[in-house]
Scaffold this motif. Sequence first.
Motif, PDB file in Angstrom:
ATOM      1  N   TYR A 161       0.860  -1.181   0.000  1.00 51.74           N
ATOM      2  CA  TYR A 161       0.000   0.000   0.000  1.00 51.74           C
ATOM      3  C   TYR A 161       0.898   1.232   0.000  1.00 51.74           C
ATOM      4  CZ  TYR A 161      -3.339   3.572   1.410  1.00 51.74           C
ATOM      5  OH  TYR A 161      -4.113   4.713   1.466  1.00 51.74           O
ATOM      6  N   GLU A 162       0.805   2.014  -1.080  1.00 47.89           N
ATOM      7  CA  GLU A 162       1.682   3.176  -1.250  1.00 47.89           C
ATOM      8  C   GLU A 162       3.146   2.761  -1.094  1.00 47.89           C
ATOM      9  OE1 GLU A 162       0.403   5.636  -2.456  1.00 47.89           O
ATOM     10  OE2 GLU A 162      -1.696   5.745  -1.783  1.00 47.89           O
ATOM     11  N   ARG A 163       3.513   1.610  -1.718  1.00 51.57           N
ATOM     12  CA  ARG A 163       4.872   1.063  -1.768  1.00 51.57           C
ATOM     13  C   ARG A 163       5.367   0.519  -0.430  1.00 51.57           C
ATOM     14  NH1 ARG A 163       8.220   5.281  -5.709  1.00 51.57           N
ATOM     15  NH2 ARG A 163       6.771   5.156  -7.486  1.00 51.57           N
ATOM     16  N   ASP A 164       4.496   0.406   0.551  1.00 46.70           N
ATOM     17  CA  ASP A 164       4.870  -0.167   1.843  1.00 46.70           C
ATOM     18  C   ASP A 164       4.062  -1.427   2.101  1.00 46.70           C
ATOM     19  OD1 ASP A 164       6.725   1.854   2.464  1.00 46.70           O
ATOM     20  OD2 ASP A 164       5.118   3.175   3.182  1.00 46.70           O
ATOM     21  N   ALA A 165       4.581  -2.303   2.981  1.00 44.48           N
ATOM     22  CA  ALA A 165       3.852  -3.509   3.344  1.00 44.48           C
ATOM     23  C   ALA A 165       2.534  -3.159   4.032  1.00 44.48           C
ATOM     24  CB  ALA A 165       4.714  -4.378   4.258  1.00 44.48           C
ATOM     25  N   ILE A 166       1.569  -4.062   3.911  1.00 44.24           N
ATOM     26  CA  ILE A 166       0.247  -3.818   4.481  1.00 44.24           C
ATOM     27  C   ILE A 166       0.331  -3.857   6.005  1.00 44.24           C
ATOM     28  CG2 ILE A 166      -2.112  -4.679   4.658  1.00 44.24           C
ATOM     29  CD1 ILE A 166      -1.458  -3.467   1.958  1.00 44.24           C
ATOM     30  N   SER A 167      -0.132  -2.787   6.637  1.00 40.49           N
ATOM     31  CA  SER A 167      -0.192  -2.727   8.099  1.00 40.49           C
ATOM     32  C   SER A 167      -1.625  -2.995   8.560  1.00 40.49           C
ATOM     33  CB  SER A 167       0.273  -1.355   8.594  1.00 40.49           C
ATOM     34  OG  SER A 167      -0.586  -0.330   8.098  1.00 40.49           O
ATOM     35  N   LYS A 168      -1.786  -3.194   9.875  1.00 39.68           N
ATOM     36  CA  LYS A 168      -3.116  -3.469  10.423  1.00 39.68           C
ATOM     37  C   LYS A 168      -4.057  -2.299  10.229  1.00 39.68           C
ATOM     38  CE  LYS A 168      -1.587  -6.789  13.923  1.00 39.68           C
ATOM     39  NZ  LYS A 168      -1.549  -7.111  15.366  1.00 39.68           N
ATOM     40  N   SER A 169      -3.514  -1.093  10.189  1.00 38.27           N
ATOM     41  CA  SER A 169      -4.363   0.080   9.992  1.00 38.27           C
ATOM     42  C   SER A 169      -4.933   0.144   8.574  1.00 38.27           C
ATOM     43  CB  SER A 169      -3.572   1.354  10.293  1.00 38.27           C
ATOM     44  OG  SER A 169      -2.445   1.465   9.414  1.00 38.27           O
ATOM     45  N   ALA A 224     -13.225   2.719   4.527  1.00 45.32           N
ATOM     46  CA  ALA A 224     -14.170   2.901   3.424  1.00 45.32           C
ATOM     47  C   ALA A 224     -14.481   4.386   3.298  1.00 45.32           C
ATOM     48  CB  ALA A 224     -15.444   2.100   3.682  1.00 45.32           C
ATOM     49  N   PRO A 225     -14.524   4.924   2.087  1.00 44.85           N
ATOM     50  CA  PRO A 225     -14.254   4.227   0.825  1.00 44.85           C
ATOM     51  C   PRO A 225     -12.758   3.947   0.637  1.00 44.85           C
ATOM     52  CG  PRO A 225     -14.566   6.548   0.419  1.00 44.85           C
ATOM     53  CD  PRO A 225     -14.861   6.346   1.878  1.00 44.85           C
ATOM     54  N   ILE A 226     -12.453   3.039  -0.304  1.00 41.87           N
ATOM     55  CA  ILE A 226     -11.070   2.693  -0.599  1.00 41.87           C
ATOM     56  C   ILE A 226     -10.377   3.865  -1.271  1.00 41.87           C
ATOM     57  CG2 ILE A 226      -9.582   1.142  -1.913  1.00 41.87           C
ATOM     58  CD1 ILE A 226     -11.709  -0.999  -1.672  1.00 41.87           C
ATOM     59  N   CYS A 227      -9.179   4.175  -0.807  1.00 39.58           N
ATOM     60  CA  CYS A 227      -8.432   5.277  -1.408  1.00 39.58           C
ATOM     61  C   CYS A 227      -6.948   4.925  -1.452  1.00 39.58           C
ATOM     62  CB  CYS A 227      -8.654   6.570  -0.619  1.00 39.58           C
ATOM     63  SG  CYS A 227      -8.048   6.507   1.086  1.00 39.58           S
ATOM     64  N   GLY A 228      -6.220   5.557  -2.369  1.00 38.36           N
ATOM     65  CA  GLY A 228      -4.785   5.340  -2.475  1.00 38.36           C
ATOM     66  C   GLY A 228      -4.404   4.302  -3.522  1.00 38.36           C
ATOM     67  N   HIS A 229      -3.152   3.842  -3.467  1.00 44.34           N
ATOM     68  CA  HIS A 229      -2.611   2.900  -4.435  1.00 44.34           C
ATOM     69  C   HIS A 229      -2.339   1.546  -3.767  1.00 44.34           C
ATOM     70  CE1 HIS A 229      -1.609   6.921  -5.990  1.00 44.34           C
ATOM     71  NE2 HIS A 229      -1.700   6.385  -7.193  1.00 44.34           N
ATOM     72  N   PHE A 230      -2.911   0.493  -4.323  1.00 38.25           N
ATOM     73  CA  PHE A 230      -2.729  -0.873  -3.828  1.00 38.25           C
ATOM     74  C   PHE A 230      -2.037  -1.697  -4.910  1.00 38.25           C
ATOM     75  CE2 PHE A 230      -6.250   0.905  -1.514  1.00 38.25           C
ATOM     76  CZ  PHE A 230      -6.093   0.446  -0.219  1.00 38.25           C
ATOM     77  N   THR A 231      -0.941  -2.358  -4.566  1.00 33.27           N
ATOM     78  CA  THR A 231      -0.171  -3.141  -5.527  1.00 33.27           C
ATOM     79  C   THR A 231      -0.116  -4.596  -5.090  1.00 33.27           C
ATOM     80  OG1 THR A 231       1.207  -1.238  -6.098  1.00 33.27           O
ATOM     81  CG2 THR A 231       2.057  -3.410  -6.665  1.00 33.27           C
ATOM     82  N   CYS A 232      -0.463  -5.505  -6.008  1.00 32.56           N
ATOM     83  CA  CYS A 232      -0.334  -6.937  -5.774  1.00 32.56           C
ATOM     84  C   CYS A 232       0.918  -7.432  -6.502  1.00 32.56           C
ATOM     85  CB  CYS A 232      -1.576  -7.687  -6.276  1.00 32.56           C
ATOM     86  SG  CYS A 232      -1.403  -9.484  -6.192  1.00 32.56           S
ATOM     87  N   MET A 233       1.772  -8.130  -5.771  1.00 29.34           N
ATOM     88  CA  MET A 233       2.994  -8.703  -6.348  1.00 29.34           C
ATOM     89  C   MET A 233       2.916 -10.221  -6.286  1.00 29.34           C
ATOM     90  SD  MET A 233       7.012  -8.207  -5.245  1.00 29.34           S
ATOM     91  CE  MET A 233       6.984  -6.482  -5.706  1.00 29.34           C
ATOM     92  N   VAL A 234       3.143 -10.864  -7.436  1.00 25.10           N
ATOM     93  CA  VAL A 234       3.123 -12.326  -7.518  1.00 25.10           C
ATOM     94  C   VAL A 234       4.519 -12.792  -7.912  1.00 25.10           C
ATOM     95  CG1 VAL A 234       2.001 -14.345  -8.513  1.00 25.10           C
ATOM     96  CG2 VAL A 234       0.712 -12.223  -8.243  1.00 25.10           C
ATOM     97  N   THR A 235       5.079 -13.722  -7.139  1.00 27.59           N
ATOM     98  CA  THR A 235       6.444 -14.194  -7.375  1.00 27.59           C
ATOM     99  C   THR A 235       6.489 -15.716  -7.410  1.00 27.59           C
ATOM    100  OG1 THR A 235       6.947 -14.218  -5.004  1.00 27.59           O
ATOM    101  CG2 THR A 235       7.419 -12.193  -6.202  1.00 27.59           C
TER     102      THR A 235
END
Length: 274
Positions: free
Chosen positions: A172-180, A196-207
């Motif tokens: 989330y915004e280039r950082d690991a997902i935190s509990k918040s 809610a509502p969802i805001c910002g940038h979410f990136t899924c990485m598959v390796t």
Amino acid sequence: MDLHSFQCWRVALLLLLMPCGYRCMSVHILDEDPVHVIPGTSLVLQAQINHGPLEEVSMVTWEREPETGSPPRKVTVATCPGKNIKCVDKLPNAHVSAEQQGTTLKLEGYTPEDNGVYAITVTDQNGVKTTAQCIVREYEPVHHVSVSVNVSHSILVCGEAWGTDPQFSWLYERDAISKSVGSVSKDGKTLYVSSAPICGHFTCMVTNKLGHSVATYTAAPCETEGKGRATTAAVVCLVILVACGGVLAFLLWRRKRRYNSRGERLHEHLDDSI
């Protein structure tokens, strides 16, 4: 029938009635099915042969056939005949070693043409055959990563086409997902967003072993707490400035009105004196 002959027949009958563990042969491929192999590396399959004290391995045969297609076209990879289990490799890149209790198949320089169903057949001294199979496939890199969103439930789902053993992670915004921010499912594919509502940038990485691929979902920009306070302060300042400006304008208008009224009275007084 004398006593000795009776005992011999009794022993023979007992041998025939013995459990399968004493007179039956079995074979088991130790590698997990299916096996995925990176092209250019070596395929290694190990098989364990179990047999009782009355059984003896007389032949071990490794074969390969396509996983799909009809009729199947079997290819003999190697044969290991005789009591000494000396193997004869039938393919140039194959090497098979065998013993009474096991056998190993090694294929050098694996290519997609080596995909298929590998079968090992063990024959005992009586000609009884036992077979075990294992599917072998090419190890594929990850392909076509995508992110879908369920806005009403604040859920993001990551998908991947056909890569081998994909591992999912979120940023989330280039950082690991935190509990918040939210929580991730056990398989890593689903992200449950806490706000809610969802805001910002979410990136899924598959390796996987051959690399990685990413996909990003971009929502509306988020208003952080600091920005919210700054906006509130700006609004308050604007209101104060407008109020001050209004008061100042009123005082100037009132002063001008008094000045005009005083001038009119002075003018009238002068007229009366004349």
